[in-house]
Design a protein around this motif. Structure first.
Motif, PDB file in Angstrom:
ATOM      1  N   ASP A  86      10.443  80.111 -53.631  1.00 42.53           N
ATOM      2  CA  ASP A  86       9.193  80.222 -52.864  1.00 42.53           C
ATOM      3  C   ASP A  86       7.978  80.206 -53.788  1.00 42.53           C
ATOM      4  N   GLU A  87       8.081  80.917 -54.917  1.00 43.37           N
ATOM      5  CA  GLU A  87       6.960  80.951 -55.857  1.00 43.37           C
ATOM      6  C   GLU A  87       6.695  79.567 -56.445  1.00 43.37           C
ATOM      7  N   ALA A  88       7.752  78.815 -56.709  1.00 42.84           N
ATOM      8  CA  ALA A  88       7.580  77.470 -57.246  1.00 42.84           C
ATOM      9  C   ALA A  88       6.912  76.553 -56.230  1.00 42.84           C
ATOM     10  N   LEU A  89       7.304  76.669 -54.970  1.00 47.60           N
ATOM     11  CA  LEU A  89       6.695  75.836 -53.927  1.00 47.60           C
ATOM     12  C   LEU A  89       5.235  76.224 -53.698  1.00 47.60           C
ATOM     13  N   LYS A  90       4.942  77.506 -53.785  1.00 48.76           N
ATOM     14  CA  LYS A  90       3.554  77.945 -53.641  1.00 48.76           C
ATOM     15  C   LYS A  90       2.701  77.418 -54.793  1.00 48.76           C
ATOM     16  N   GLU A 149      15.724  83.037 -53.733  1.00 48.68           N
ATOM     17  CA  GLU A 149      14.735  82.740 -52.695  1.00 48.68           C
ATOM     18  C   GLU A 149      13.320  83.008 -53.184  1.00 48.68           C
ATOM     19  N   HIS A 150      13.144  84.108 -53.907  1.00 48.97           N
ATOM     20  CA  HIS A 150      11.807  84.455 -54.394  1.00 48.97           C
ATOM     21  C   HIS A 150      11.315  83.418 -55.394  1.00 48.97           C
ATOM     22  N   ALA A 151      12.168  83.044 -56.351  1.00 42.85           N
ATOM     23  CA  ALA A 151      11.755  82.091 -57.381  1.00 42.85           C
ATOM     24  C   ALA A 151      11.430  80.737 -56.776  1.00 42.85           C
ATOM     25  N   VAL A 197       1.359  77.561 -48.112  1.00 41.61           N
ATOM     26  CA  VAL A 197       2.824  77.583 -48.144  1.00 41.61           C
ATOM     27  C   VAL A 197       3.304  79.023 -48.178  1.00 41.61           C
ATOM     28  N   ASP A 198       4.286  79.308 -47.334  1.00 42.25           N
ATOM     29  CA  ASP A 198       4.879  80.639 -47.265  1.00 42.25           C
ATOM     30  C   ASP A 198       6.252  80.671 -47.929  1.00 42.25           C
TER      31      ASP A 198
END
Length: 468
Positions: free
Chosen positions: A414-418, A410-412, A436-437
């Motif tokens: 989210d970071e890619a989408l951000k 989930e963290h990876a 983006v959150d």
């Protein structure tokens, strides 16, 4: 003097709660957390009596002993002769038949795999790889036997050599599986990408994280969609349409040189450049209902990780299903690839296919980008097996029935989408700037307004990307 120290007694409990006591010379690797991680995977595979397996770097022989108690036919090897003697002794002590050979793969040729693994291909091959990087010149070193168990061979590493052997058809059967325990200090964080780049399907089977932040990653690798048809036509209306119109099983792949009516999301036209790659796969034949909206985001993320493994970070993910590239820091981001799932109702289920459109090259003045901007050596012949591997890693269950289907962390994700929203933004929703959150479980995008309100977006058309 090191070899004269007394043997240590170690008790290890297997996943079936059987207790084994080992008398281990000081140079032999004892059962630890990584041992239990690997043994637990064998138990969860649920394979029948008679399964053939090879353990590379068997150390004490604990995992091989566990495999033998499951009724498997076990061959093991180790380059440490003390470990070989140890594993043989404990197999005899506990009444198990295990063939233990001296040798193993390494930077230098070691007489070929038949020396240390026999002449057979196996249903399962497993290796708990060394987990320490090469020490610096001024650091203390271990004895040569301990180094062989704990320290990787050289800068290139043993994991990549393991993957290369598998990719070249060695060690595992056509429908076999290879397991590897890899440390995050070495190849663990990019292990799946490395396998994909060599045309092997790979999923994270399990992982153990320690207090110091290091993690041990157990990955499973196999030949993707082995034995399934790979169809090709010079010209088609749409590779997705071809597969939807026939009753092909999961894993069948359709490629074409030209799509006359390639489609994007919501029926939009996908404009294929000359030499572009168009490929589709059956991922659900109407029985498993595997596809969910988040899949296109997860697939896009995995493709991004694959292409980043070429050695460049000039690629980003645009939610939900597009990849963008820029050739340098001074050039704009341009679309390189897109993912599209399509379904058709069949009886009580839905037949689902996925298509990937990928530009291999593009003119510098085009609004699109080509993958060659990351690596000039790319071509369809090399990239297609990699895409095939990524797709199988996400959707194949027949040859990997008990290897859990896993999503990116989930963290990876989210970071890619951000990062994608920063690269292609600022981002606007209903005329107001948003940040983006992250992604929810269903694949919808969480964004925050300037007032701190969280909004959940299901439709990408609600967003405006100001930098594209």
């Amino acid at each position: 003097m090191r070899l004269q120290r007394p043997a240590q007694k170690v008790v290890w409990t297997s996943p079936t709660r059987q207790s084994f006591q080992f008398d281990l010379p000081v140079t032999v690797y004892p059962p630890r957390e990584d041992t239990s991680l690997l043994a637990g995977a064998l138990h969860r595979l649920g394979l029948p009596h008679g399964t053939s397996c090879l353990e590379i770097g068997c150390g004490s022989g604990a995992v091989s002993l566990h495999a033998a108690t499951l009724g498997w036919r076990v061959v093991a090897c180790d380059i440490n002769p003390f470990a070989v003697a140890c594993a043989r002794h404990h197999a005899s002590l506990y009444g198990q038949t295990i063939t233990v050979l001296e040798g193993g793969p390494g930077p230098e040729l070691d007489g070929g795999a038949n020396q240390w693994g026999g002449d057979a291909h196996y249903d399962v091959v497993m290796w708990n790889l060394p987990y320490l990087p090469q020490p610096a010149e001024d650091e203390d070193v271990l004895g040569p036997m301990e180094e062989s168990a704990l320290i990787d061979s050289d800068e290139r590493g043993l994991f990549i050599r393991y993957v290369e052997r598998l990719a070249h058809g060695q060690l595992i059967k056509q429908h076999g599986v290879a397991l590897a325990v890899v440390s995050s200090l070495l190849d663990g964080r990019d292990a799946c990408s490395t396998a994909w780049r060599h045309g092997l399907a790979a999923r994270i089977f399990s992982e153990e994280v320690f207090e110091d932040g290091e993690s041990l990653v157990l990955i499973a690798m196999w030949h993707p969609f082995a034995g399934k048809e790979r169809l090709h036509e010079p010209v088609v209306q749409s590779t997705n349409s071809v597969l939807l119109e026939h009753s092909y099983p999961v894993g069948v792949r359709q490629t074409a040189n030209v799509q006359q009516q390639g489609r994007g999301r919501r029926g939009r036209t996908w404009e294929s450049l000359e030499g572009a790659l168009a490929a589709s796969w059956v991922v659900d034949a109407g029985t498993n209902s595997l596809h969910k909206p988040a899949d296109q985001v997860h697939l896009g993320y995995n493709l991004m990780k694959l292409f980043q493994s070429y050695g460049s970070d000039r690629i980003c993910l645009k939610w939900p299903n597009d990849l963008y590239i820029r050739s340098s820091l001074s050039t704009p981001w341009r679309k390189c690839a897109g993912v599209l799932f399509e379904g058709r109702t069949m009886g009580s289920g839905q037949r689902t296919v996925l298509g990937i459109g990928l530009n291999l090259a593009a003119p510098s003045d085009s609004e699109f980008a080509g993958l060659s901007e990351l690596d000039q050596r790319v071509d369809a012949e090399g990239v297609l097996p990699q895409l095939h591997a990524v797709v199988a890693s996400m959707f194949e269950v027949q040859d990997a029935p008990n290897i859990p289907l896993t999503a990116p962390s989930e963290h990876a994700l989210d970071e890619a989408l951000k990062f994608g929203s920063t690269a292609l933004g600022p981002l606007f929703y209903r005329g107001a700037k948003v940040d983006v959150d992250g992604l929810n479980d269903a694949g919808s995008l969480r964004v925050r307004t300037e007032l701190g309100e969280t909004v959940l977006l299901h439709d990408p058309d609600e967003l405006e990307w100001s930098n594209i």
